[in-house]
Scaffold this motif. Structure first.
Motif, PDB file in Angstrom:
ATOM      1  N   ASN A 120      -0.673   6.270  -6.732  1.00 27.81           N
ATOM      2  CA  ASN A 120      -1.880   5.493  -7.002  1.00 27.81           C
ATOM      3  C   ASN A 120      -2.659   5.263  -5.709  1.00 27.81           C
ATOM      4  OD1 ASN A 120      -1.288   5.044  -9.823  1.00 27.81           O
ATOM      5  ND2 ASN A 120       0.319   3.642  -9.134  1.00 27.81           N
ATOM      6  N   VAL A 121      -3.893   5.734  -5.679  1.00 28.86           N
ATOM      7  CA  VAL A 121      -4.755   5.546  -4.513  1.00 28.86           C
ATOM      8  C   VAL A 121      -5.468   4.205  -4.641  1.00 28.86           C
ATOM      9  CG1 VAL A 121      -6.769   6.423  -3.278  1.00 28.86           C
ATOM     10  CG2 VAL A 121      -5.081   8.021  -4.205  1.00 28.86           C
ATOM     11  N   LEU A 158      -5.526  15.038  -5.760  1.00 27.78           N
ATOM     12  CA  LEU A 158      -4.995  15.806  -4.631  1.00 27.78           C
ATOM     13  C   LEU A 158      -3.704  15.187  -4.117  1.00 27.78           C
ATOM     14  CD1 LEU A 158      -5.686  18.249  -2.826  1.00 27.78           C
ATOM     15  CD2 LEU A 158      -6.768  16.640  -1.242  1.00 27.78           C
ATOM     16  N   LEU A 159      -3.657  13.873  -4.032  1.00 27.70           N
ATOM     17  CA  LEU A 159      -2.442  13.190  -3.589  1.00 27.70           C
ATOM     18  C   LEU A 159      -1.271  13.517  -4.516  1.00 27.70           C
ATOM     19  CD1 LEU A 159      -1.909   9.766  -2.091  1.00 27.70           C
ATOM     20  CD2 LEU A 159      -0.806  10.174  -4.278  1.00 27.70           C
ATOM     21  N   ARG A 200       0.834  -1.207   0.000  1.00 31.01           N
ATOM     22  CA  ARG A 200       0.000   0.000   0.000  1.00 31.01           C
ATOM     23  C   ARG A 200       0.864   1.251   0.000  1.00 31.01           C
ATOM     24  NH1 ARG A 200      -4.815   0.408   4.218  1.00 31.01           N
ATOM     25  NH2 ARG A 200      -5.634  -1.146   2.762  1.00 31.01           N
ATOM     26  N   VAL A 201       1.918   1.244   0.797  1.00 29.12           N
ATOM     27  CA  VAL A 201       2.837   2.377   0.829  1.00 29.12           C
ATOM     28  C   VAL A 201       3.479   2.580  -0.543  1.00 29.12           C
ATOM     29  CG1 VAL A 201       5.030   3.195   1.780  1.00 29.12           C
ATOM     30  CG2 VAL A 201       3.279   2.242   3.300  1.00 29.12           C
ATOM     31  N   ALA A 202       3.859   1.484  -1.194  1.00 32.75           N
ATOM     32  CA  ALA A 202       4.476   1.594  -2.523  1.00 32.75           C
ATOM     33  C   ALA A 202       3.493   2.182  -3.527  1.00 32.75           C
ATOM     34  CB  ALA A 202       4.952   0.216  -2.986  1.00 32.75           C
ATOM     35  N   ALA A 203       2.245   1.758  -3.459  1.00 33.50           N
ATOM     36  CA  ALA A 203       1.235   2.275  -4.385  1.00 33.50           C
ATOM     37  C   ALA A 203       1.028   3.772  -4.169  1.00 33.50           C
ATOM     38  CB  ALA A 203      -0.078   1.520  -4.214  1.00 33.50           C
TER      39      ALA A 203
END
Length: 443
Positions: free
Chosen positions: A43-44, A54-55, A35-38
């Motif tokens: 990528n959300v 926004l990210l 998840r951290v890598a995504a």
């Protein structure tokens, strides 16, 4: 101030991106490296309108971004970095019980505590049983090297899936449960851009802050189940629940929001939150105060069973071998969340009773396949309804609201539609030759 966000699921990712938007340096932590890598690549891992944009606007390492937002799996890095730590971990329903599973929140506090070596504020945003903040505050002070200087506050979230970014940046209120003037001052400074725009700030003690979220969700669930109970009476009496709710909405004491009869509520919040609220009230000896929530929950679940019954009626009394199209998999539009989805629950019941069910949803297909792999899935509305003996409209996406009944009539086996959300125009569908039925409306 530097901000950390512990847990980068739906709530945490939204909060991290929005805090960066407010101008803070933000470090998000998750225990899942994938998840951290995504997130670090922009990528959300969920669908939420406007969130990925926004990210990417603030993500460190992306060309043209502000660089204010990063992600990590290191608790040590989080402890060194943050002045304020937001806990945004999940609080699901405990397996086999109504009660809330606090293990994720407790683990977050326990793993963060050894790295708090200087005065800091740990702010809970997760929805927790009343009394949790007090217990976690003592737990943190005992485990953190900073001792009592590692203070706790509680700041419940009020996000609506599909509107989460706007709800964070333009909330209708901010609630903070604090025990010191210093904690209040820190959160006032943190939220100054929102307070300066006129957002009301409600400062409370711990238990009141915890109760605000569960009380709000319980009230909304009650309002939804009330109009669905009225739908049951309408079906028995021949009245029209849509006209009834419209008339009620003109009463300013009642209002029209959450007064739309249909398949009921689902998702990862309302169902588990009202059950956890009942469980906690029982622990406190106040269980009689919330017995009405059992009926709220029961009414909500009956709507799903009633939709299955209506589908059976439209199939001539037997589901075995009948082809049914289910339009919708997410629990609500503008989301890919299928947790406790009424649409998928109905689809699964129909399949278990022998129907051949095909599901289509604009955004939730991947999540639906993971949860219900045995169902059939289509890539479009037209593909889903081809050859269907009855079509079920169960999630009110705009794509479904704007369907052309004449076009669909050419590919279905029988032009029958059940509107589980009461948003389609009955006359338009009937004029196109369809048999139209909806919960709480005359046939």
């Amino acid at each position: 101030m530097k901000i950390t966000v512990i847990g980068t699921g739906y709530l945490g990712t939204t909060h991290a991106a929005c805090m960066a938007e407010l101008g803070f340096e933000v470090l998000g932590l998750d225990i899942l490296p994938e998840r951290v890598a995504a997130l670090a690549s922009g990528n959300v891992p969920m669908y939420e309108p406007g969130l990925e944009e926004l990210l990417r606007k603030h993500l460190h390492g992306l060309e043209g971004s502000t660089g204010r937002l990063r992600f990590t799996t290191s608790w040590e890095e989080v402890g060194d970095f943050g002045d304020v730590h937001f806990i945004c971990t999940n609080t699901p329903q405990r397996r086999g019980e109504f009660a809330c599973d606090m293990s994720y929140v407790e683990s977050a506090f326990d793993l963060l505590a050894p790295h708090l070596k200087r005065p800091t504020l740990v702010v809970g945003k997760s929805t927790v049983p009343v009394g949790s903040a007090d217990r976690l505050s003592r737990r943190l002070a005992e485990a953190a090297p900073a001792g009592a200087a590692a203070e706790v506050a509680w700041n419940p979230e009020f996000l609506r899936e599909g509107f989460a970014v706007d709800d964070t940046l333009n909330p209708d209120r901010l609630v903070i449960g604090v025990r010191s003037a210093e904690a209040e001052a820190t959160l006032r400074e943190l939220y100054a851009p929102l307070i300066d725009k006129g957002t009301p700030l409600v400062v409370t003690d711990f238990p009141t802050a915890e109760l605000v979220k569960t009380a709000a969700n319980s009230f909304l669930a009650t309002k939804i189940s009330f109009i669905n109970a009225m739908a049951e009476v309408c079906e028995a009496s021949g009245a029209d629940v849509v006209q009834l709710s419209g008339a009620l909405a003109h009463d300013t004491r009642i209002g029209g929001r959450f007064l739309n009869a249909g398949l009921g509520f689902g998702g990862g919040c309302l169902p588990k939150d009202i059950r956890a609220f009942m469980a906690r009230a029982g622990e406190l000896g106040a269980d009689q105060a919330l017995t009405f929530l059992r009926e709220v929950d029961s009414i909500n679940m009956r709507r799903r069973s009633r939709m299955v019954e209506l589908a059976r009626e439209q199939c001539g009394g037997a589901l075995l071998g009948r082809r049914i199209a289910v339009l919708g998999a997410a629990f609500k539009p503008d989301s890919d969340d299928v947790r406790d989805s009424p649409a998928l629950n109905v689809a699964g019941q129909l399949q278990l009773q022998g129907a051949q069910v095909t599901v289509y949803d604009p955004k939730a297909m991947d999540n639906a396949r993971k949860m219900f792999p045995a169902l059939n899935y289509a890539e479009s509305v037209l593909e889903a309804v081809t050859g269907a003996h009855v079509v079920l409209h169960l999630t009110e996406w705009q794509e479904f609201r704007s369907m052309d009944p004449d076009e669909l009539a050419e590919v279905v086996a029988e032009p029958r539609i059940l509107d589980g959300r009461n948003v389609l125009d009955p006359q338009r569908w009937r004029d196109a030759g369809w048999t139209y039925r909806a919960l709480g409306r005359p046939s």
